[in-house]
Design a protein around this motif. Structure first.
Motif, PDB file in Angstrom:
ATOM      1  N   GLY A  94      20.813 -13.650   4.765  1.00  0.00           N
ATOM      2  CA  GLY A  94      20.586 -12.642   5.630  1.00  0.00           C
ATOM      3  C   GLY A  94      19.427 -12.420   6.198  1.00  0.00           C
ATOM      4  N   THR A  95      19.353 -11.878   7.391  1.00  0.00           N
ATOM      5  CA  THR A  95      17.961 -11.568   8.054  1.00  0.00           C
ATOM      6  C   THR A  95      17.901 -10.284   8.503  1.00  0.00           C
ATOM      7  N   PHE A  96      16.859  -9.292   8.052  1.00  0.00           N
ATOM      8  CA  PHE A  96      16.856  -7.773   8.332  1.00  0.00           C
ATOM      9  C   PHE A  96      15.690  -7.276   8.945  1.00  0.00           C
ATOM     10  N   GLU A  97      15.698  -6.557   9.879  1.00  0.00           N
ATOM     11  CA  GLU A  97      14.433  -5.901  10.324  1.00  0.00           C
ATOM     12  C   GLU A  97      13.890  -4.994   9.702  1.00  0.00           C
ATOM     13  N   ILE A  98      12.618  -4.958   9.509  1.00  0.00           N
ATOM     14  CA  ILE A  98      11.706  -4.239   8.685  1.00  0.00           C
ATOM     15  C   ILE A  98      11.215  -2.989   9.586  1.00  0.00           C
ATOM     16  N   GLN A  99      11.242  -1.835   9.093  1.00  0.00           N
ATOM     17  CA  GLN A  99      10.781  -0.664   9.676  1.00  0.00           C
ATOM     18  C   GLN A  99       9.422  -0.894   9.735  1.00  0.00           C
ATOM     19  N   ASN A 100       9.011  -0.265  11.056  1.00  0.00           N
ATOM     20  CA  ASN A 100       7.478  -0.080  11.256  1.00  0.00           C
ATOM     21  C   ASN A 100       6.993   1.174  11.092  1.00  0.00           C
ATOM     22  N   LYS A 101       6.023   1.416  10.203  1.00  0.00           N
ATOM     23  CA  LYS A 101       5.853   2.737   9.447  1.00  0.00           C
ATOM     24  C   LYS A 101       4.514   3.140  10.287  1.00  0.00           C
ATOM     25  N   SER A 102       4.035   2.627  11.410  1.00  0.00           N
ATOM     26  CA  SER A 102       3.021   2.981  12.176  1.00  0.00           C
ATOM     27  C   SER A 102       3.741   3.925  13.287  1.00  0.00           C
ATOM     28  N   ARG A 103       2.825   5.083  13.582  1.00  0.00           N
ATOM     29  CA  ARG A 103       3.060   5.702  14.726  1.00  0.00           C
ATOM     30  C   ARG A 103       2.240   5.407  15.996  1.00  0.00           C
ATOM     31  N   ASN A 104       1.137   4.686  15.540  1.00  0.00           N
ATOM     32  CA  ASN A 104       0.387   4.075  16.589  1.00  0.00           C
ATOM     33  C   ASN A 104       0.891   2.898  17.399  1.00  0.00           C
ATOM     34  N   PRO A 105       1.290   2.840  18.580  1.00  0.00           N
ATOM     35  CA  PRO A 105       1.739   1.827  19.456  1.00  0.00           C
ATOM     36  C   PRO A 105       0.894   0.824  19.366  1.00  0.00           C
ATOM     37  N   ARG A 106      -0.402   0.830  19.128  1.00  0.00           N
ATOM     38  CA  ARG A 106      -1.421  -0.317  19.311  1.00  0.00           C
ATOM     39  C   ARG A 106      -1.402  -1.282  18.136  1.00  0.00           C
ATOM     40  N   GLN A 107      -0.605  -0.531  16.858  1.00  0.00           N
ATOM     41  CA  GLN A 107      -0.823  -1.246  15.599  1.00  0.00           C
ATOM     42  C   GLN A 107       0.561  -0.950  14.917  1.00  0.00           C
ATOM     43  N   ALA A 108       0.995  -2.213  14.385  1.00  0.00           N
ATOM     44  CA  ALA A 108       2.351  -1.917  13.516  1.00  0.00           C
ATOM     45  C   ALA A 108       1.993  -2.078  12.233  1.00  0.00           C
ATOM     46  N   LYS A 109       2.593  -1.468  11.353  1.00  0.00           N
ATOM     47  CA  LYS A 109       2.634  -1.812   9.729  1.00  0.00           C
ATOM     48  C   LYS A 109       3.884  -2.007   9.133  1.00  0.00           C
ATOM     49  N   PHE A 110       4.060  -2.788   8.299  1.00  0.00           N
ATOM     50  CA  PHE A 110       5.265  -3.255   7.722  1.00  0.00           C
ATOM     51  C   PHE A 110       4.939  -3.404   6.197  1.00  0.00           C
ATOM     52  N   ASP A 111       6.015  -2.888   5.553  1.00  0.00           N
ATOM     53  CA  ASP A 111       6.165  -3.243   3.879  1.00  0.00           C
ATOM     54  C   ASP A 111       7.248  -4.179   3.628  1.00  0.00           C
ATOM     55  N   VAL A 112       6.985  -5.343   3.359  1.00  0.00           N
ATOM     56  CA  VAL A 112       8.072  -6.307   3.198  1.00  0.00           C
ATOM     57  C   VAL A 112       8.355  -6.456   1.700  1.00  0.00           C
TER      58      VAL A 112
END
Length: 218
Positions: free
Chosen positions: A74-92
């Motif tokens: 299965g494939t799952f979308e990971i939540q973006n933990k950044s509130r800055n639209p110019r940078q995304a941060k993910f914890d996989v």
């Protein structure tokens, strides 16, 4: 009448994901940044993670002429933990699921660069095991063309110097940088697959260099 033993009873297999690990700790910390901050006003980053059952005893063989070995996945979308639209941060999380029989393991991630105005997206050539080593940085250019066909970002090879891509203005050439933080967990060793049980074929001998067998004496 004889009662069949346990070995004759078909093993029950569970193909749905096991319970989530309530306290996951092993994670890939991935940051994706737009090289031009203003691109974050129109474009966004989506990261999904593919999890797959990596144990042979939990898979099954397709019941048709193909006879392919199938792993639950299965494939799952990971939540973006950044509130800055110019940078995304993910914890996989590598240990997203409980490690019990038929657990699901992290297999691979995928990044999509989304044009929020048109709904079109591009996929970088990123996500292999070599890309996920802690401290690794990857850079790519995503030229958004006026096309309905599938498009891709170029990182491991340059953007082709063709009229098709030269027509894309600089404002539509979205440059991103992907960084796997140094404190990320290393990937686990690859688990053996169903096909690892098969014996490798023997190399063919060159009949022109092999001498003929000697006949027996009378």
């Amino acid at each position: 009448m004889a009662i069949p033993g346990e070995s004759a009873v078909a093993q029950t297999k569970v193909f749905t994901p096991p319970p989530l690990n309530p306290h996951p700790r092993e994670a890939l910390h991935i940051t994706v940044s737009f090289d031009r901050p203003e691109d974050g006003d129109r474009y966004s980053i989506i990261l999904s993670a593919h999890y797959q059952n990596q144990q042979r005893e939990c898979g099954y063989v397709e019941d048709n002429w193909n006879r392919l070995f199938i792993y639950p996945e299965g494939t799952f979308e990971i939540q973006n933990k950044s509130r800055n639209p110019r940078q995304a941060k993910f914890d996989v999380y590598l240990d997203r699921y409980n490690r019990e029989q038929c657990n699901w393991e992290f297999a691979s991630p995928q990044i999509r660069v989304l044009d929020t105005y048109t709904g079109k997206f591009q996929i970088p050539d990123w996500g292999g095991r070599e890309d996920l080593r802690p401290g690794t940085t990857y850079r790519a250019t995503c030229p958004f063309r006026n096309s309905e066909f599938a498009q891709q970002c170029f990182g491991k090879r340059p953007v082709p110097e063709t009229a098709l891509y030269e027509a894309v203005p600089q404002s539509r050439r979205i440059r991103i940088t992907v960084h796997v933080r140094e404190d990320s967990a290393p990937l686990r060793p690859r688990s053996p697959s169903h096909f690892d049980n098969f014996v490798s074929p023997l190399p063919q001998l060159d009949t022109q260099t092999v001498p003929p067998a000697l006949g027996g004496r009378d």
